[in-house]
Scaffold this motif. Structure first.
Motif, PDB file in Angstrom:
ATOM      1  N   ASP A  75       0.942  -1.337   0.009  1.00  0.00           N
ATOM      2  CA  ASP A  75      -0.015  -0.084  -0.083  1.00  0.00           C
ATOM      3  C   ASP A  75       0.831   1.243  -0.151  1.00  0.00           C
ATOM      4  OD1 ASP A  75      -2.424  -1.388   0.151  1.00  0.00           O
ATOM      5  OD2 ASP A  75      -2.540  -1.227   2.195  1.00  0.00           O
ATOM      6  N   ARG A  76       1.916   1.144   0.809  1.00  0.00           N
ATOM      7  CA  ARG A  76       2.752   2.386   0.964  1.00  0.00           C
ATOM      8  C   ARG A  76       3.433   2.681  -0.295  1.00  0.00           C
ATOM      9  NH1 ARG A  76       7.943   3.532   3.442  1.00  0.00           N
ATOM     10  NH2 ARG A  76       8.487   1.459   3.800  1.00  0.00           N
ATOM     11  N   VAL A 105       2.527   1.625  -3.441  1.00  0.00           N
ATOM     12  CA  VAL A 105       1.581   2.066  -4.413  1.00  0.00           C
ATOM     13  C   VAL A 105       1.110   3.444  -4.226  1.00  0.00           C
ATOM     14  CG1 VAL A 105      -0.671   1.788  -5.160  1.00  0.00           C
ATOM     15  CG2 VAL A 105       0.653  -0.171  -4.833  1.00  0.00           C
ATOM     16  N   GLY A 106       1.237   4.063  -3.044  1.00  0.00           N
ATOM     17  CA  GLY A 106       0.680   5.506  -2.815  1.00  0.00           C
ATOM     18  C   GLY A 106       1.772   6.314  -2.726  1.00  0.00           C
ATOM     19  N   THR A 107       3.125   6.032  -3.152  1.00  0.00           N
ATOM     20  CA  THR A 107       4.235   6.734  -3.366  1.00  0.00           C
ATOM     21  C   THR A 107       4.352   7.297  -4.899  1.00  0.00           C
ATOM     22  OG1 THR A 107       5.454   5.782  -1.712  1.00  0.00           O
ATOM     23  CG2 THR A 107       6.713   7.112  -2.943  1.00  0.00           C
ATOM     24  N   HIS A 108       4.660   8.720  -4.998  1.00  0.00           N
ATOM     25  CA  HIS A 108       4.597   9.131  -6.674  1.00  0.00           C
ATOM     26  C   HIS A 108       6.189   9.393  -6.571  1.00  0.00           C
ATOM     27  CE1 HIS A 108       0.328   9.561  -6.823  1.00  0.00           C
ATOM     28  NE2 HIS A 108       0.078  10.160  -5.865  1.00  0.00           N
ATOM     29  N   ARG A 158      -0.703  -7.326  -7.684  1.00  0.00           N
ATOM     30  CA  ARG A 158      -1.293  -6.175  -7.373  1.00  0.00           C
ATOM     31  C   ARG A 158      -0.211  -5.261  -7.647  1.00  0.00           C
ATOM     32  NH1 ARG A 158      -2.473  -2.516  -2.773  1.00  0.00           N
ATOM     33  NH2 ARG A 158      -1.472  -3.984  -1.206  1.00  0.00           N
ATOM     34  N   HIS A 199      -0.049  -2.203 -10.991  1.00  0.00           N
ATOM     35  CA  HIS A 199       0.073  -0.783 -10.705  1.00  0.00           C
ATOM     36  C   HIS A 199       1.082  -0.180 -11.498  1.00  0.00           C
ATOM     37  CE1 HIS A 199       0.683   2.652  -8.642  1.00  0.00           C
ATOM     38  NE2 HIS A 199       1.988   2.624  -8.353  1.00  0.00           N
ATOM     39  N   GLN A 227       1.183   2.743 -14.672  1.00  0.00           N
ATOM     40  CA  GLN A 227       2.172   3.941 -14.570  1.00  0.00           C
ATOM     41  C   GLN A 227       2.620   4.029 -15.774  1.00  0.00           C
ATOM     42  OE1 GLN A 227       2.676   6.230 -11.653  1.00  0.00           O
ATOM     43  NE2 GLN A 227       0.836   5.242 -11.335  1.00  0.00           N
ATOM     44  N   GLN A 271      -0.212 -10.237  -3.746  1.00  0.00           N
ATOM     45  CA  GLN A 271       0.389  -8.900  -3.679  1.00  0.00           C
ATOM     46  C   GLN A 271       1.404  -8.550  -4.685  1.00  0.00           C
ATOM     47  OE1 GLN A 271      -0.542  -6.569  -1.135  1.00  0.00           O
ATOM     48  NE2 GLN A 271      -2.193  -8.262  -1.092  1.00  0.00           N
TER      49      GLN A 271
END
Length: 573
Positions: free
Chosen positions: A319-320, A322-325, A465, A469, A473, A462
């Motif tokens: 999650d962390r 995937v949430g990092t740009h 997943r 992602h 991108q 995972q």
């Protein structure tokens, strides 16, 4: 009653009082405890000392006698010896006894698989006695088992600096160099150990493993067989033999020896390795139920090593990420030298690297442990230069250097931000073949998800997943440079030339027929696939899961829930 300075010390150490605890008055009851210890009655001494401490809880010598009596019975003496050292701060023997017990405890915990507890005990031993060579050696072994390779190297080097002829320290350093991908340095350290003690079993087996890393399987096998002929009870030799060739029914002598060892008391590590080796034997001879039974027991035993897979924790990690740009970073490198080969373990990453590293313009660096720590940095300044330096230290200055760390699939976004022109090859394999192959491989409890089919399915989910992602991108923000090539393992082994040409074209290199002769490449390979990548390409492992289908119901159910499989076990679409 007084005790003279030339009389035995009341601590039970056997030393004269003047060389141990100094001048002290002792009572007749303490003298009686000393006599009990000196006549081999440690249990009785422990019983009486324990009772006396009820009335004299601050008597350091009673604690010392209690600790010594427990040590002689091979009981846990740490509490008593710690108390003695606390109450007798000037007593060198009390400190020495405590360090001895810390080392013994650490080694015992290591044998039981309790690695974190072992590490703590051995670190305390080194802190209390920095000059004790055996403390540094034992600490190095514990650090290496926990993959703290640089710390382990420091521990072994400290031991060697204090005792240059310490065989165990040279062997430990050789093992560290091997894990770090430094085969020449590993061989030098191993040869030094053998020069000091030519018949050391661990040294002979490690030398054989180093030979196998270079593809010299005949020489390795001779060393393993030599070891077994002189020491038929040395479990690691059985495991090494099974790992480096295809076993047949003519290996009856090996089978009998391995099964016989399982009837004896073994360390946890030895039993785990033997179970994996027997699983490999029965798989090779097509006795699949027996093979799965041994692999199952090996994995269940591996769970005793103390580290456990936490599904919610790993999901939170993903999650962390995937949430990092990962936008363009200041100091990003335009180097095309790194080539990243990613995917699940046992998905063909070693095979892809071996094929590419057979090209004259490519060098293989193996698995470079870097990006997991890099991701947690507060600043990425200088990260490109640091990574290139590590890569070149391992693999020289070829125009392309491969890094086949499978778990780099977690860090594709960061890797692309740091090296926007670097190419990433994603190896894919049938999920059941992938997971089964992981389950059948001894990862020494480093990859804790590998020891349970349910956890394997979760980890695989995972992985799917986060790869989905990254594809999103690359199809969006990164569409001008799409550095990801997806290679099916099944396609690579059934049509190697087509997929090899595609990989070479993708990384910007011309065709070279030597890539199809990858099995002749003598570069060092230390991964679990080192024997397989030195065989001519074949499709034997494609669809292997069908041999074990009746054992895989839980795994198949989880993978179907993830959408990774159809009801028949086929791939979707």
């Amino acid at each position: 009653m007084k005790t003279g300075r030339n009389d035995p010390c009341p601590c039970g150490s056997g030393r004269k009082l003047k060389h141990c605890c100094g001048s002290v008055a002792v009572s007749s009851d303490v003298e009686s405890l000393i006599r009990l210890l000196n006549t081999g009655q440690a249990a009785e001494a422990e019983r009486i000392a324990s009772g006396m401490l009820g009335a004299r809880p601050d008597d350091g010598y009673l604690w010392k006698i209690l600790g010594v009596s427990q040590m002689r019975q091979q009981k846990d003496a740490l509490a008593a010896l710690r108390r003695a050292a606390e109450l007798l701060p000037g007593d060198g023997e009390s400190r020495s006894n405590l360090v001895d017990e810390l080392i013994n405890t650490g080694n015992r915990l290591r044998a039981q698989g309790r690695r974190a507890e072992a590490l703590a005990a051995l670190q305390e031993a080194v802190t209390r006695s920095p000059t004790r060579v055996e403390a540094h050696v034992s600490l190095g072994r514990a650090q290496l088992e926990l993959r703290r390779t640089q710390q382990a190297a420091d521990s072994f080097r400290t031991a060697i600096s204090r005792q240059p002829d310490n065989v165990a320290a040279h062997l430990g350093l050789a093992a560290v160099y091997r894990v770090q991908g430094l085969p020449s340095e590993a061989s030098v350290s191993c040869e030094r150990a053998l020069a000091l003690a030519p018949q050391t079993p661990d040294a002979l087996v490690l030398l054989g493993e180093l030979q196998a890393d270079q593809g010299r399987f005949t020489e390795a096998h001779e060393l393993f067989e030599r070891m077994l002929s002189s020491n038929p009870a040395f479990a690691p030799a059985y495991c090494s033999i099974a790992s480096h060739r295809r076993m047949t029914r003519s290996d009856e002598h090996w089978l009998q020896g391995a099964q016989s060892l399982l009837t004896r008391p073994l360390s946890l590590s030895d039993e785990v390795q033997l179970r994996y080796a027997l699983g490999k034997y029965f798989d090779d001879v097509s006795e699949y139920d027996s093979a799965f039974s041994h692999y199952f027991q090996a994995n269940e035993l591996s769970k005793r090593f103390g580290s456990a897979y936490n599904e919610s924790h790993f999901a939170a990690v993903v999650d962390r990420i995937v949430g990092t740009h990962f936008d363009a970073l200041p100091g990003a490198s335009d180097s095309e030298q790194p080539v990243f080969i990613i995917g699940m373990p046992r998905s063909g990453t070693s095979l892809a690297e071996q094929i590419l590293a057979s090209h004259p313009s490519v060098s293989g660096a193996g698995e470079v442990a870097f990006w997991d720590k890099a991701f947690d940095r507060s600043s990425y300044t200088g990260v490109a230069d640091e990574y290139l330096r590590q890569l070149r230290e391992r693999a020289g200055s070829a125009s392309r250097i491969t890094d086949k760390m499978p778990a780099n699939f977690l860090y594709v976004g960061l890797i692309h931000a740091v090296f926007p022109r670097a190419r990433i090859i994603h190896m894919q394999r049938h999920p059941l073949d992938t997971c089964l192959s992981i389950y059948f491989q001894n990862f020494f409890n480093v990859s804790t998800y590998a020891n349970d089919l349910k956890h394997l399915a979760h980890y695989y989910g995972q992985y799917l997943r986060i790869m989905d992602h990254w594809r999103t991108q690359f199809d969006g923000r990164f569409q001008q440079t799409v550095p990801l090539l997806e290679v099916p393992y099944e396609g690579l082994v059934t049509d190697p030339e087509q997929w090899t040409r595609r990989m070479l074209d993708f990384i910007g290199l011309p065709w070279d027929p030597r890539c199809l002769q990858f099995h002749e490449n003598t570069r060092a390979v230390i991964t679990a696939s080192r024997w397989q990548v030195r065989q001519k390409i074949n499709a034997r492992s494609v669809g292997r899961w069908r041999c074990y289908e009746k054992h895989l119901a839980p795994l198949m159910a989880h993978l179907k829930d993830l959408g990774a499989l159809t009801e028949s076990g086929a791939l979707p679409g």
